[in-house]
Design a protein around this motif. Sequence first.
Motif, PDB file in Angstrom:
ATOM      1  N   ASN A 493       0.796  -1.221   0.000  1.00  0.00           N
ATOM      2  CA  ASN A 493       0.000   0.000   0.000  1.00  0.00           C
ATOM      3  C   ASN A 493       0.833   1.277   0.000  1.00  0.00           C
ATOM      4  O   ASN A 493       0.463   2.265   0.630  1.00  0.00           O
ATOM      5  CB  ASN A 493      -0.948   0.021   1.213  1.00  0.00           C
ATOM      6  CG  ASN A 493      -1.981  -1.065   1.152  1.00  0.00           C
ATOM      7  OD1 ASN A 493      -2.481  -1.380   0.078  1.00  0.00           O
ATOM      8  ND2 ASN A 493      -2.303  -1.644   2.288  1.00  0.00           N
ATOM      9  N   ASP A 496      -1.200   4.058  -1.387  1.00  0.00           N
ATOM     10  CA  ASP A 496      -2.171   4.557  -0.425  1.00  0.00           C
ATOM     11  C   ASP A 496      -1.483   5.403   0.646  1.00  0.00           C
ATOM     12  O   ASP A 496      -2.022   6.416   1.098  1.00  0.00           O
ATOM     13  CB  ASP A 496      -2.908   3.390   0.234  1.00  0.00           C
ATOM     14  CG  ASP A 496      -3.840   2.691  -0.739  1.00  0.00           C
ATOM     15  OD1 ASP A 496      -4.080   3.243  -1.831  1.00  0.00           O
ATOM     16  OD2 ASP A 496      -4.319   1.591  -0.415  1.00  0.00           O
ATOM     17  N   GLN A 560      -5.281  -3.107 -10.201  1.00  0.00           N
ATOM     18  CA  GLN A 560      -5.121  -2.603  -8.840  1.00  0.00           C
ATOM     19  C   GLN A 560      -4.927  -1.094  -8.804  1.00  0.00           C
ATOM     20  O   GLN A 560      -5.494  -0.407  -7.947  1.00  0.00           O
ATOM     21  CB  GLN A 560      -3.950  -3.307  -8.150  1.00  0.00           C
ATOM     22  CG  GLN A 560      -4.245  -4.750  -7.775  1.00  0.00           C
ATOM     23  CD  GLN A 560      -3.192  -5.331  -6.872  1.00  0.00           C
ATOM     24  OE1 GLN A 560      -2.066  -4.858  -6.840  1.00  0.00           O
ATOM     25  NE2 GLN A 560      -3.535  -6.381  -6.147  1.00  0.00           N
ATOM     26  N   GLU A 563      -8.217   0.641  -9.496  1.00  0.00           N
ATOM     27  CA  GLU A 563      -9.110   0.573  -8.338  1.00  0.00           C
ATOM     28  C   GLU A 563      -8.663   1.542  -7.253  1.00  0.00           C
ATOM     29  O   GLU A 563      -9.503   2.190  -6.602  1.00  0.00           O
ATOM     30  CB  GLU A 563      -9.161  -0.867  -7.822  1.00  0.00           C
ATOM     31  CG  GLU A 563      -9.944  -1.785  -8.755  1.00  0.00           C
ATOM     32  CD  GLU A 563      -9.753  -3.258  -8.457  1.00  0.00           C
ATOM     33  OE1 GLU A 563      -9.108  -3.589  -7.431  1.00  0.00           O
ATOM     34  OE2 GLU A 563     -10.226  -4.089  -9.260  1.00  0.00           O
ATOM     35  N   ARG A 564      -7.362   1.696  -7.069  1.00  0.00           N
ATOM     36  CA  ARG A 564      -6.880   2.626  -6.062  1.00  0.00           C
ATOM     37  C   ARG A 564      -7.075   4.074  -6.508  1.00  0.00           C
ATOM     38  O   ARG A 564      -7.343   4.955  -5.687  1.00  0.00           O
ATOM     39  CB  ARG A 564      -5.417   2.329  -5.739  1.00  0.00           C
ATOM     40  CG  ARG A 564      -5.291   1.044  -4.929  1.00  0.00           C
ATOM     41  CD  ARG A 564      -3.947   0.920  -4.266  1.00  0.00           C
ATOM     42  NE  ARG A 564      -4.033  -0.111  -3.237  1.00  0.00           N
ATOM     43  CZ  ARG A 564      -3.184  -1.108  -3.086  1.00  0.00           C
ATOM     44  NH1 ARG A 564      -2.167  -1.215  -3.899  1.00  0.00           N
ATOM     45  NH2 ARG A 564      -3.343  -2.003  -2.126  1.00  0.00           N
ATOM     46  N   ILE A 566      -9.534   5.131  -8.354  1.00  0.00           N
ATOM     47  CA  ILE A 566     -10.960   5.394  -8.153  1.00  0.00           C
ATOM     48  C   ILE A 566     -11.247   5.640  -6.673  1.00  0.00           C
ATOM     49  O   ILE A 566     -11.992   6.551  -6.308  1.00  0.00           O
ATOM     50  CB  ILE A 566     -11.797   4.218  -8.688  1.00  0.00           C
ATOM     51  CG1 ILE A 566     -11.714   4.174 -10.219  1.00  0.00           C
ATOM     52  CG2 ILE A 566     -13.255   4.331  -8.234  1.00  0.00           C
ATOM     53  CD1 ILE A 566     -12.321   2.947 -10.829  1.00  0.00           C
ATOM     54  N   LYS A 567     -10.624   4.855  -5.818  1.00  0.00           N
ATOM     55  CA  LYS A 567     -10.814   5.034  -4.375  1.00  0.00           C
ATOM     56  C   LYS A 567     -10.296   6.395  -3.920  1.00  0.00           C
ATOM     57  O   LYS A 567     -10.932   7.084  -3.116  1.00  0.00           O
ATOM     58  CB  LYS A 567     -10.094   3.912  -3.623  1.00  0.00           C
ATOM     59  CG  LYS A 567     -10.172   4.025  -2.117  1.00  0.00           C
ATOM     60  CD  LYS A 567      -9.374   2.905  -1.448  1.00  0.00           C
ATOM     61  CE  LYS A 567      -9.366   3.060   0.069  1.00  0.00           C
ATOM     62  NZ  LYS A 567      -8.553   1.991   0.716  1.00  0.00           N
ATOM     63  N   GLN A 568      -9.141   6.815  -4.444  1.00  0.00           N
ATOM     64  CA  GLN A 568      -8.570   8.106  -4.084  1.00  0.00           C
ATOM     65  C   GLN A 568      -9.442   9.243  -4.582  1.00  0.00           C
ATOM     66  O   GLN A 568      -9.589  10.268  -3.916  1.00  0.00           O
ATOM     67  CB  GLN A 568      -7.158   8.226  -4.673  1.00  0.00           C
ATOM     68  CG  GLN A 568      -6.481   9.564  -4.465  1.00  0.00           C
ATOM     69  CD  GLN A 568      -6.119   9.835  -3.027  1.00  0.00           C
ATOM     70  OE1 GLN A 568      -6.248   8.951  -2.178  1.00  0.00           O
ATOM     71  NE2 GLN A 568      -5.690  11.049  -2.733  1.00  0.00           N
ATOM     72  N   ASP A 569     -10.033   9.083  -5.789  1.00  0.00           N
ATOM     73  CA  ASP A 569     -11.006  10.031  -6.342  1.00  0.00           C
ATOM     74  C   ASP A 569     -10.459  11.456  -6.377  1.00  0.00           C
ATOM     75  O   ASP A 569     -11.131  12.405  -5.962  1.00  0.00           O
ATOM     76  CB  ASP A 569     -12.294   9.983  -5.519  1.00  0.00           C
ATOM     77  CG  ASP A 569     -13.482  10.579  -6.281  1.00  0.00           C
ATOM     78  OD1 ASP A 569     -13.420  10.621  -7.526  1.00  0.00           O
ATOM     79  OD2 ASP A 569     -14.452  11.008  -5.629  1.00  0.00           O
ATOM     80  N   TYR A 604     -13.944   0.375 -15.653  1.00  0.00           N
ATOM     81  CA  TYR A 604     -13.529   1.214 -14.526  1.00  0.00           C
ATOM     82  C   TYR A 604     -13.999   2.654 -14.705  1.00  0.00           C
ATOM     83  O   TYR A 604     -14.336   3.332 -13.725  1.00  0.00           O
ATOM     84  CB  TYR A 604     -12.013   1.162 -14.355  1.00  0.00           C
ATOM     85  CG  TYR A 604     -11.533  -0.113 -13.698  1.00  0.00           C
ATOM     86  CD1 TYR A 604     -11.998  -0.479 -12.431  1.00  0.00           C
ATOM     87  CD2 TYR A 604     -10.625  -0.945 -14.324  1.00  0.00           C
ATOM     88  CE1 TYR A 604     -11.576  -1.646 -11.820  1.00  0.00           C
ATOM     89  CE2 TYR A 604     -10.190  -2.112 -13.722  1.00  0.00           C
ATOM     90  CZ  TYR A 604     -10.672  -2.462 -12.472  1.00  0.00           C
ATOM     91  OH  TYR A 604     -10.246  -3.622 -11.861  1.00  0.00           O
ATOM     92  N   TRP A 608     -16.228   4.503 -11.943  1.00  0.00           N
ATOM     93  CA  TRP A 608     -15.780   5.743 -11.293  1.00  0.00           C
ATOM     94  C   TRP A 608     -16.847   6.831 -11.419  1.00  0.00           C
ATOM     95  O   TRP A 608     -17.148   7.541 -10.452  1.00  0.00           O
ATOM     96  CB  TRP A 608     -14.463   6.196 -11.931  1.00  0.00           C
ATOM     97  CG  TRP A 608     -13.767   7.305 -11.198  1.00  0.00           C
ATOM     98  CD1 TRP A 608     -13.920   7.658  -9.888  1.00  0.00           C
ATOM     99  CD2 TRP A 608     -12.797   8.206 -11.736  1.00  0.00           C
ATOM    100  NE1 TRP A 608     -13.110   8.723  -9.574  1.00  0.00           N
ATOM    101  CE2 TRP A 608     -12.402   9.075 -10.692  1.00  0.00           C
ATOM    102  CE3 TRP A 608     -12.221   8.357 -12.998  1.00  0.00           C
ATOM    103  CZ2 TRP A 608     -11.450  10.082 -10.882  1.00  0.00           C
ATOM    104  CZ3 TRP A 608     -11.268   9.364 -13.175  1.00  0.00           C
ATOM    105  CH2 TRP A 608     -10.887  10.207 -12.133  1.00  0.00           C
ATOM    106  N   PRO A 611     -20.691   4.971  -9.014  1.00  0.00           N
ATOM    107  CA  PRO A 611     -20.344   3.862  -8.116  1.00  0.00           C
ATOM    108  C   PRO A 611     -21.380   2.743  -8.084  1.00  0.00           C
ATOM    109  O   PRO A 611     -21.059   1.604  -7.736  1.00  0.00           O
ATOM    110  CB  PRO A 611     -20.214   4.538  -6.747  1.00  0.00           C
ATOM    111  CG  PRO A 611     -19.901   5.966  -7.067  1.00  0.00           C
ATOM    112  CD  PRO A 611     -20.648   6.273  -8.332  1.00  0.00           C
TER     113      PRO A 611
END
Length: 751
Positions: A493, A496, A560, A563-564, A566-569, A604, A608, A611
Motif C-alpha cells: 500500500n 495509499d 489494482q 481501483e486505487r 478510483i478510491k482516491q477520487d 472502470y 468511477w 459507483p
Amino acid sequence: MNSSFKHSPGMDFSTSLTGSLRLVGVLSLFSVVASTGYSADQSFLESFEDSESAIVPRFSGGHGIAHQELSISREKSKRGDASLKCEFSFKEKGWIIYQAARYLPGGAYPGSLKKGDRLSFYTNSEPLPAMVNVQVVDANGEFFQQNFDLSSHGWTKRRLKLTESGLPHHWNGDGKLDFPLSQINLTVNMDHAGSGLVYIDEFMIEGDDLTNVWPPVDHTAGGKYSQERVDAALALFNRPILDKPLVEGKHILAHNMASLFDDHTPDLAFLVREYYDKDGSTAELGGYIQYLPYIDFREGSPLGPRSPKEAAKFEIEAAIACGLDGFQFYYPFGEEAMLVDYVRTIRAHFDALEEMDVDFKLTLCFANANHPMSEKDKITRWAKYTRELIESTPEEFWLKTPDGRHIFFTWMADGLADEIPNSWDVQYNPALVKFSALAMENLTEALGVEAAWVYFFLKLDEGVDPEFTSEMLNYFPAVWPWAQYDYRHHEKNLYDEFAHLTEKRNRGFFYSSALDFYSSKTYPTGTWDLIFDIEQAKQLGVHGQYRHYMEMELTRSFRQTMERGIKQDAGIINVVTWNDYAEGHHLAPGANRNFSFAMILNYYREKWLNPDYQVEEDKAAVFFKKYRHDVKPVFDYEMHSEGHVDLSAADFIEVVTLLTEPADVFINGTRAGTAKAGIDAVRIPSEVGPVRVEVKRAGEQVLDLVATEAITDKPHRTDRHTYGYSTVEEDYIQKVFGDDRRSILPSQEYK
C-alpha cells in the motif's frame, strides 16, 4: 532469488556464498551481529566523516574479482566532507564481500531495530549495470533483500521499510521477518564482467512517522546557489494558491507521445514498421521490433497517409472508444525544428476537436529539459512555441482548473532550472525541488497564462520519502508518478500511504496505471545508451544489446492501480500510455493487445463515474505471454528486468470477466474457477498450444472466445508483451475502424 541457497544461524556468511547465486552475489559493506544500545525512536545519521566511527569494512572474499578497494574518500560527499568509496572490477559475473566487525557505522545495532523502522542511505555513481542491495537477516536466520539499481546520476537516496512481510526477496525461511534482526548487510552485485565506482553516504535509520510536514529545505549547499535565487524560490513555499481546487469532474487521461511518427523520427530503429517482420530486413535480429500498431497513417502503412487533422480526429475517436477523456501530450525541450513538429501535431488535435461534438480535454506534459542552455534561454525557446500554440487554439479544449488556470504536467523537466543540470538529480535531493518550482513559475510568466503544475516523481521503488514528499507538496499543488510496476508495493500500500500524505496537505495525487512494459528499444550491453540506428543494432548483433522489461503480472497491476485511483477520487487518473508502442505500454490497439485493455478501462470508467454501475452485458478477455519466462527463444535478447516481481508471476493464462451474474470460467477445457458478478479474474498455469475460453452459467455457455495467438515452447524471438484478446473485439473494431479492416492484423505468430 536462488531458493537453493540456505543459511543456518551461526554460519560464517563469508563461506556460504556459491557461484550459482544471482541476487545475493554481493559486495557486503556492513555485516553486523545483534546487540542492544540503540533506540530506533531516535534518528541516527552517519556521514563517514570519521574513519573510526565510519568503520571501513574488511575484505572477506568473493568471486570473479579483478580489483577491489574500499576507503573513506573526500572526493564526494552528500553532506560534510567525506563518504565511503567503493571501487570494483570483475572478470565475469561475480561479487565481492566486505564485513564490518560488530556494528553499523555510528554505533547502531540491528537487534534494536523494530517493525516499521526505515533504513536509508545515499549512493553516487555514473549509471551502471549494477545494483546496490540492502540485506537483513532475521532472528531465525532467514535472509531478506531489497535491490536498488545504479541507473541514476548524482546522489540518489535509497530507502526501505522493515515490516513483517519482509523485503521483495527472501530465502531460507517462511517469508516473515522475525525480530530482533541479527544482521544487516549492504551489498552490490554485477551480472557480467565490468567495473564501477560508487560512493555511499548518510546511512540513516528513521522511525515510522511519515505524517510530519517538513519545513522548507533552505540550505544553499555551501554557497553553490545564489542567495537571490534561493530567496525567490523560498517565496513560493506553501502559497495559498496551492490549496485551491485543481480539478472539476473526473478525467481519465493518457500520456500521448505527440509527434511520434513525425518528420524528425522517420528512421529511428524502434519506430520503423517494417522491422516487425521476423523474415524481413531485420531477420538477422529476429525482427527488431515486436509491436504493430493498428492506428498508423505513415507512408506504407495499411491505412495510408492522412492530413494531421484527419489523423488526430481518428485518434481522438479511438481514444474515446477505449475509455479516455483526454490526452496529456509529451512535449520535450529540444531543437526548434523538433518543437515545430510537436506543435504542429498537437495543434492538429485542437483543430480536430473544433469539428467534433465531444468532451475531450488536452494539455501538455513538459518533459526532458536537460540541456546545456541557460534557464533563461530554454524558457525563451520553449515559451515561443508554446505561447503560439496556446494563443492559436480554443480555450475550451484545454484542461483547466475551476478558476481557469491551465493544468500542465511535468516529466523529468527539473533540468529547466539552472541549479539542476540533470533532472534525475532532483528526485532524491529535496533541496532542489524549490528551484524546479521557481523555473516553472518563470516559464508560466513567459507563457502569459496562469498555470497549476502537476509535478512528476519516480515510481515508489524505495518507499515513501517523507522529506522529498513534503518538499514536493510545499511547492506544487499536485503530483503524479509515471507508473507503479512492482506488485509487492501494491500489497504494501505504498500508493495509499503516499495518497494519505497528499490528502493531509490538501494536494492532488493523480494515480497512474500502466498496462505493460516490454521495450522494443535496445541498448548496447553494459551501457544505458539507446540505439537509434538499425545498422548499429545489426553490428552489435542479438547478444551485444539488451531490452528493458517490467513484469506487470498480466493485468493485475493495471487493475489494482485503477481501483486505487478510483478510491482516491482525486479527479484525474493517468493511463501509461496511449501510444508509446516502443516501450510496450500502449492502450491504442495493436497486434498484441488488440482492444482487451480497453474493455477493462471502460468498465472502470463507468464505475468511477457511477459507483452504483452494474454490468449490463457479459464480456471476457484473455491475457497471457506467448511463452513461459524460462523458455529461450532462438533470437534471445538479454533482458533487464526492473522491479521486484518474480518473472514466473506471468506464467499463467488469465481471464478477466465482466459479468451480470456469477459464472464458471473454463480455459482449454479446465475449470479455472467461478467469476463473480462485476469484474473478476481467474487463471490457470500457462500451457503450450491454442487458447480457448468458455464462460458457463448453470451449465449453459454464455461466452466463447478463441485467441488469435497460441502459446509456444519454441519462440522465434524475445517478446514479453502481454497478449490480450476479448469477446468484444468486433464491437470495438466496428466502432473505431468501421468496415476498413486493412490494419487489423492480430498476432498469430505461433497459431
